[in-house]
Design a protein around this motif. Structure first.
Motif, PDB file in Angstrom:
ATOM      1  N   ALA A   4       0.829  -1.198   0.000  1.00 44.56           N
ATOM      2  CA  ALA A   4       0.000   0.000   0.000  1.00 44.56           C
ATOM      3  C   ALA A   4       0.866   1.252   0.000  1.00 44.56           C
ATOM      4  N   LEU A   7      -1.989   8.163  -1.305  1.00 40.38           N
ATOM      5  CA  LEU A   7      -2.847   8.617  -2.387  1.00 40.38           C
ATOM      6  C   LEU A   7      -2.153   9.720  -3.165  1.00 40.38           C
ATOM      7  N   GLN A  11      -6.539  12.143  -5.679  1.00 35.70           N
ATOM      8  CA  GLN A  11      -7.286  11.160  -4.897  1.00 35.70           C
ATOM      9  C   GLN A  11      -7.533  11.674  -3.482  1.00 35.70           C
ATOM     10  N   TRP A  15     -10.977  12.166  -1.336  1.00 40.68           N
ATOM     11  CA  TRP A  15     -11.165  11.547  -0.032  1.00 40.68           C
ATOM     12  C   TRP A  15     -11.575  12.588   1.011  1.00 40.68           C
ATOM     13  N   THR A  62      -8.046  -0.828  -8.407  1.00 39.18           N
ATOM     14  CA  THR A  62      -7.475  -0.395  -7.130  1.00 39.18           C
ATOM     15  C   THR A  62      -8.543  -0.326  -6.041  1.00 39.18           C
ATOM     16  N   ARG A  63      -8.193  -0.863  -4.861  1.00 41.12           N
ATOM     17  CA  ARG A  63      -8.998  -0.705  -3.654  1.00 41.12           C
ATOM     18  C   ARG A  63      -8.185   0.122  -2.656  1.00 41.12           C
ATOM     19  N   TYR A  64      -8.809   0.508  -1.544  1.00 42.27           N
ATOM     20  CA  TYR A  64      -8.185   1.477  -0.643  1.00 42.27           C
ATOM     21  C   TYR A  64      -8.293   1.011   0.804  1.00 42.27           C
ATOM     22  N   ASP A  65      -7.241   1.291   1.545  1.00 43.63           N
ATOM     23  CA  ASP A  65      -7.257   1.068   2.992  1.00 43.63           C
ATOM     24  C   ASP A  65      -7.593   2.417   3.639  1.00 43.63           C
ATOM     25  N   VAL A  66      -8.826   2.540   4.116  1.00 47.86           N
ATOM     26  CA  VAL A  66      -9.275   3.817   4.686  1.00 47.86           C
ATOM     27  C   VAL A  66      -9.636   3.656   6.162  1.00 47.86           C
ATOM     28  N   PRO A  72      -5.246   7.692   4.567  1.00 50.25           N
ATOM     29  CA  PRO A  72      -5.713   6.653   3.637  1.00 50.25           C
ATOM     30  C   PRO A  72      -4.579   6.180   2.742  1.00 50.25           C
ATOM     31  N   ARG A  73      -4.651   4.925   2.305  1.00 52.64           N
ATOM     32  CA  ARG A  73      -3.625   4.346   1.440  1.00 52.64           C
ATOM     33  C   ARG A  73      -4.309   3.663   0.259  1.00 52.64           C
ATOM     34  N   GLN A  74      -3.613   3.625  -0.887  1.00 54.32           N
ATOM     35  CA  GLN A  74      -4.130   2.847  -2.010  1.00 54.32           C
ATOM     36  C   GLN A  74      -3.392   1.515  -2.059  1.00 54.32           C
TER      37      GLN A  74
END
Length: 418
Positions: A4, A7, A11, A15, A62-66, A72-74
């Motif tokens: 990860a 962003l 992005q 967010w 792409t999914r995201y760690d929020v 937040p991270r991609q």
């Protein structure tokens, strides 16, 4: 990218706009499109073409760690994807309405990729691809790129070329020493304008508190008028329309200087011009002498101020928020403006409306989203007309109509040389 990462600035802007949305509004960052299919396209052709563009663009995988809303991270783009393309049999409902219904379902950015699609069929014949995407995955420019690539892939799915850079590559560049210097310069631009700008805003009334209205003015005569003024002022058409809009807002505010937010596409560098992601960001500009009678003179000033602002279009919204927190008296923008730009050869994304007959028309819509600035004008130019959509919060229909008609009249009057 194997783990990860941060962003990109675009992005991150998305967010910041959506992270606090309640569950009932989490669909608002979605955009819907209904892409007509050439005659004779089969379900398998459409599925193959869709898979070609999704495989090609990392943003669509792409999914995201929020979990940490402040960091937040991609995630790395997924290699495997579900290319199932459900077929929806038309029941008389129009494709645009069906696409809008599809957009009403929010995305779970941690579990889902930021797009979904359905194939619309009429009596067994495919007619449209209904395509919905989350704004963090693609902005308007990127969405139209996807549309164009999808049409090419219907006949030559292997001919789109190599995988282009994605948002993770862009984020990496923005974190290099050169990228960090540009971000510092952009933050300085914000600091200087917030320090100089007056606290000016549109009126608020108890009857309109908490309400949002949206009106669109469609005008065929406004288009040649704006072009005529632009030619005389030797500036862009967007600068002319912005000048007319700002003057209308300034006169309602009773102020000569306004802090205005401009939408910067940020697609100025060759490598990033056609990257599929969200690159749009709001950038502030201070427009002075905004109530003046000479629209040509105002358009010239707006043009050069806007160009200076766009140089700082890529900025860290987290740093800007921290800057504003240190400036308790920092003014809010009086209005916001976006002149929609899409790649060459694109079809208009909105109907021209009754203005085709040469008579300006004002229509009212229920806003799909109220994310963003309080008074936001989005301008779309087609080959036949100019459409100005104004979404305003805490403002009534009468005031909204006054702003739109004032903008329109300013363009026509200036074109006549009055």
């Amino acid at each position: 990218m194997s783990e990860a990462g941060p962003l990109s600035l675009g992005q991150l802007s998305v967010w910041h706009d959506i992270r606090g949305l309640p569950a009932a509004r989490r669909h608002e960052p979605n955009n819907a499109a209904a892409w007509p299919l050439p005659p004779g396209v089969t379900v398998e052709q459409a599925r193959t073409a869709l898979r070609a563009i999704v495989t090609r663009h990392p943003s669509l995988r792409t999914r995201y760690d929020v979990h940490d809303a402040d960091a937040p991270r991609q995630l790395p783009p997924d290699v495997h994807l579900d290319d199932h393309l459900p077929v929806v049999e038309g029941d008389g409902t129009g494709p645009d309405e069906l696409a809008a219904q599809l957009a009403a379902e929010p995305f779970d950015l941690g579990r889902q990729h930021g797009w979904r699609a359905r194939l619309l069929a009429r009596r067994g014949t495919a007619s449209h691809l209904l395509f919905v995407k989350h704004h963090i995955a693609a902005d308007a420019w990127a969405q139209e790129l996807l549309h164009q690539e999808f049409r090419r892939a219907l006949t030559d799915p292997a001919g789109l070329g190599d995988t282009p850079p994605g948002p993770a590559d862009l984020a990496a560049e923005q974190h290099t020493p050169a990228g960090l210097r540009r971000r510092a310069q952009a933050l300085d631009h914000w600091a200087q304008l917030l320090d100089r700008a007056p606290s000016v805003g549109l009126p608020r009334g108890a009857a309109t508190e908490g309400r949002a209205v949206q009106g669109t003015l469609h005008s065929a005569p406004a288009r040649p008028a704006a072009h005529a003024v632009a030619e005389r002022a030797r500036v862009s058409v967007s600068s002319v329309v912005l000048a007319a809009y700002v003057r209308s807002v300034a006169r309602m505010c009773g102020a000569d200087a306004l802090l205005v937010q401009l939408m910067s596409a940020n697609r100025f560098a060759g490598r990033w011009r056609n990257v599929v992601t969200s690159m749009n960001q709001w950038v502030p500009v201070l427009i002075e002498h905004a109530r003046g009678d000479d629209l040509v003179e105002l358009a010239d000033a707006v043009h050069w101020s806007g160009l200076g602002a766009f140089r700082h279009g890529m900025h860290d919204v987290t740093a800007v928020a921290a800057l504003r927190a240190r400036m308790p008296a920092a003014p809010e923008p009086a209005c916001a403006f976006n002149y929609v730009a899409v790649p060459e050869g694109s079809a208009p994304d909105a109907p021209v409306g009754p203005a085709c007959a040469g008579v300006p028309a004002l229509t009212w819509e229920e806003p799909f989203t109220t994310i963003g600035p309080r008074c936001y004008a989005r301008v779309l130019e087609t080959e036949r007309a100019l459409s100005i959509r104004l979404t305003a919060k805490d403002l009534g229909r009468d005031e909204c109509a006054e702003l739109l008609r004032g903008t329109h009249e300013a363009l026509l009057t200036a074109a006549r040389g009055n």
